[in-house]
Scaffold this motif. Sequence first.
Motif: not given
Length: 237
Positions: A161-183
Amino acid sequence: MSLFHFKQFVINQEACPMKINTDGVLLGAMVDLAGAKQILDIGTGTGVIALMMAQRNSGAQIDAIDIDAAAAERSKQNFENSLFRAQLKSYHHGFKEFFELYPHSKYDLIVSNPPYHLNALQSPKEKTNLSKHTTQQFFFDLLLASKSHLAKNGRLVMVLPVETSLMLQTTAKDFGLYPHHIVKIKSYPDKAHIRHVISFSLSDDEALSFSDFCIYDQQSVHSLQYKALLKDFFKIF
C-alpha cells in the motif's frame, strides 16, 4: 476444489488464507528478473508469484516460504503439479526461522507480497491476521534480514500500500537498503495510486525513479498495460 487456471500452470487455492489477488499477479509479472538465478519468495501463499517467476525465467532456482502450514503445503503441491517443479522448493517457515536454518544463503532477488494492513483492527480469525495484518516491526525485521541475505547486486522487491511504501522509503536506509525504482499503481486513470511495487538495493548510487501503471481504462475494461503484462499468464487475454 478452488482451482485457478493460468496458461501454463494451475493453482489450487483450497485451505490457503490468502487467495490469488491482483497485487500478487502484478508482482509476479512485473518484477525485473534480469540476472536473478537465486530467488526467494517470502509469504508465498498459493505459490503463484513463484510459479510466474519460474515461467518467466527458466534459469532461476526459487525458494518459497510461508509461515502458514496449509499455505506451505498447498504451494508445494502446486509446484509439484507444474511444468516448473524442478525450479521450485517450498518451505514451512517464516523468514526469520528460514534464515536461521540457512544462515549463509544469498539471493539475487527477494520478493514479497507481505501482509498489508499496517497496525489495523485485526480479524478474529488467526489465519487471516497472519496473511493480512502486520506491524512496522515486521517490515523492519524483513529489511534487516533481507539486507543480510542479498547478493552483492541483489534486490528486494515488494508490492505495498502507498502509505507503507512511503514509510519504508524513509526508513530503509537505516537498515542498509535503498529504494531505486517504484511502479505506482492505480485502478483507474482518474483515481489515486493504491499500490507501489518498490525495489530496494544495497547501493545508494542509483537515483530513485518512477513509472506508472493503470489496471483499468474504465469499469470492467482492462487497460492495454494490464493486458500486455498478463497476456502470457491469463487465458482471457
